[in-house]
Design an enzyme around this catalytic site. Sequence first.
Site, mmCIF file in Angstrom:
data_model
loop_
_atom_site.group_PDB
_atom_site.id
_atom_site.type_symbol
_atom_site.label_atom_id
_atom_site.label_comp_id
_atom_site.label_asym_id
_atom_site.label_seq_id
_atom_site.Cartn_x
_atom_site.Cartn_y
_atom_site.Cartn_z
ATOM 1 N N ARG A 1 4.613 -3.012 17.005
ATOM 2 C CA ARG A 1 5.520 -2.650 15.922
ATOM 3 C C ARG A 1 6.374 -3.886 15.634
ATOM 4 O O ARG A 1 7.347 -4.154 16.331
ATOM 5 C CB ARG A 1 6.419 -1.474 16.312
ATOM 6 N N ARG B 1 -2.208 9.901 10.840
ATOM 7 C CA ARG B 1 -2.976 8.670 11.072
ATOM 8 C C ARG B 1 -4.271 9.001 11.818
ATOM 9 O O ARG B 1 -4.300 9.878 12.681
ATOM 10 C CB ARG B 1 -2.102 7.726 11.905
ATOM 11 N N GLU C 1 -5.307 7.252 7.005
ATOM 12 C CA GLU C 1 -4.424 8.415 7.061
ATOM 13 C C GLU C 1 -5.076 9.557 6.304
ATOM 14 O O GLU C 1 -5.644 9.357 5.223
ATOM 15 C CB GLU C 1 -3.074 8.071 6.433
ATOM 16 N N LYS D 1 7.830 -0.599 6.489
ATOM 17 C CA LYS D 1 7.775 0.615 5.666
ATOM 18 C C LYS D 1 9.047 0.723 4.834
ATOM 19 O O LYS D 1 10.148 0.476 5.313
ATOM 20 C CB LYS D 1 7.602 1.852 6.547
ATOM 21 N N GLU E 1 0.850 -1.187 0.000
ATOM 22 C CA GLU E 1 0.000 0.000 0.000
ATOM 23 C C GLU E 1 0.885 1.235 0.000
ATOM 24 O O GLU E 1 2.057 1.168 0.378
ATOM 25 C CB GLU E 1 -0.896 0.016 1.252
ATOM 26 N N ARG F 1 -3.475 9.496 16.209
ATOM 27 C CA ARG F 1 -2.548 8.438 16.609
ATOM 28 C C ARG F 1 -2.322 8.451 18.110
ATOM 29 O O ARG F 1 -2.080 7.421 18.725
ATOM 30 C CB ARG F 1 -1.231 8.624 15.859
ATOM 31 N N LYS G 1 2.608 4.534 1.324
ATOM 32 C CA LYS G 1 2.924 5.133 2.621
ATOM 33 C C LYS G 1 2.708 6.632 2.487
ATOM 34 O O LYS G 1 3.424 7.305 1.765
ATOM 35 C CB LYS G 1 4.355 4.838 3.064
#
Length: 556
Positions: free
Chosen positions: A405, A251, A295, A411, A244, A266, A246
């Site tokens: 994470r 966010r 986002e 990313k 997807e 976020r 970035k």
Amino acid sequence: MLFSEFALLCEKIEALASRLEMRDTIADLLPGLAPDDLPIVVRFIRGLIFPDWSSAHLGIGPNLLYDAVAYVAGWKRSEVIALVNRTGDAGLAVEHLLKEKTQMSLFAEELTLGDVYATFLKMADTAGAQSQKEKLRNAKLLYSNASPLEGRYLTRLMLEELRIGVGEGSVRDAIAIAFQVSPDSVNRAHQVMNDLGEVARIASVDPNALLNVKIELFRPVKMMLAQAGSIEEMVAGSGEVCAEYKYDGSRFQFHRSGERVAIYSRRLEDLTAALPDIADQLSNVVSGDVILDGEVVAIKDGRPMPFQTVLRRIRRKHDVSAHVDQIQMLPFVFDILYRDGAGLIDLPLSERRIHLESVMSGCIAPQIQSSNPDDLREFYHTALGEGHEGIMLKVPGSPYIPGNRGKHWVKCKPEVETIDLAVIGGEWGEGRRAHHFGSFLLACQDDDGSLLPVSRVATGINDEMLGLLFDLFKDRVISTTGKEVSFEPGIIFEVGYSEIQKSQNYGSGYALRFPRFIRIRDDKRMDEIETLAQIEDRYRRFGSRLDPGHDPAREQ
């Protein structure tokens, strides 16, 4: 529970060196607490006042506390500040001042935990032109009834820096031990509820109920995060991956039930009033009751604008409607966590995507699925060509893990490697930076949430930003020693760097080479800054290979 008992508990824990001893001390206490006190203690012991999901804030800075304690202790404000500077700890300074106080209240009453929490709620609910006066009045009331030791921990709680070394993991484990439940069930319930206090309450009443907790509308959960990586690494480890764009935006989490909608940042702050256009756009393309992850991006002439453009809109408190037409904002949704009464976070990403596409008629982020690195690189360069930061690579079979994470999301972007760190101090500048903070001391977090210095940053800050940063930090100064100042933690910088090196100059044991200020990350929470373990992983994985020209997506 008396607040004096809580203060004694904190003092005991603060003296312990072992995290296991801290955990066991908390575990021994929890079963004996009254039902109303249990959630409060669990939050307070982490230095939190409100649940993680709540956007409530006391809205109190060091200067207001200095005024309150100066009044109660009968000292001058300048004397209070001088003592804080000498001790480097506002809590210890207040403890000393209350021992020496000259104005003793004839009507002082013992503080209970409930009293303190109720006063904090009043402070958080106070708004308007007279709010600071009302907050000051309540702070004076607390201090006038507090013992010196209570004053130490009242101050630290109000500054949201308890300094006793208790991290989220220790409290989770303590709850599991106290109520004889598995750590996994506590962790899972916490991910879904985003409130360890409520998790502890449920565990105390019916441990089996932890297995049945579900994500709820209008109670935001922490957002799943990504780590840096490359196309080659992801394909080698996972085979087929979802890719997807970035986005360089902000966010958000969108909640809808019937006509009611809410947008959370976020940091889990309620942004609904700041983004009415986004609320309208999503309401028009979504069917049913949902929780969405996405986002928001600022667009001009069909191209995305820098992240700071979005933040300016989000920060605006007044005349929001007048600025809606000035900057076009578009939401891009890439995940769904809840649909019509059912939580979806345990489903694999590929299935969540099917749900997402079935409830939305627009605003869906583009996605491809492939195991061919060439296809993914083409998608990556298309994203760059359209003005985006790069791409996200996700494992199709992965669940949505709030706050995680890990390797499920990676990313890939071409810029200099960046890192998010907390600002804990600074240094007064010279020359054109005179009367401003010329450099800033940055820290990562240890497992227990304590902050460890890792770098200073001074480059990348222009004159306009110098002024903005001075206004941002001037009321967060806790102590001053010569040119050095310590700040109340809470502001996060994104910093670029060329490599990570081992260093004895900082408490983390590491330092950033050629650090450069990128931007303020006021869309992030303090618990989202880089951990020491993540820095160690970056050092092992990349070492000195990182430089401004390094492109993770082209790594062979």
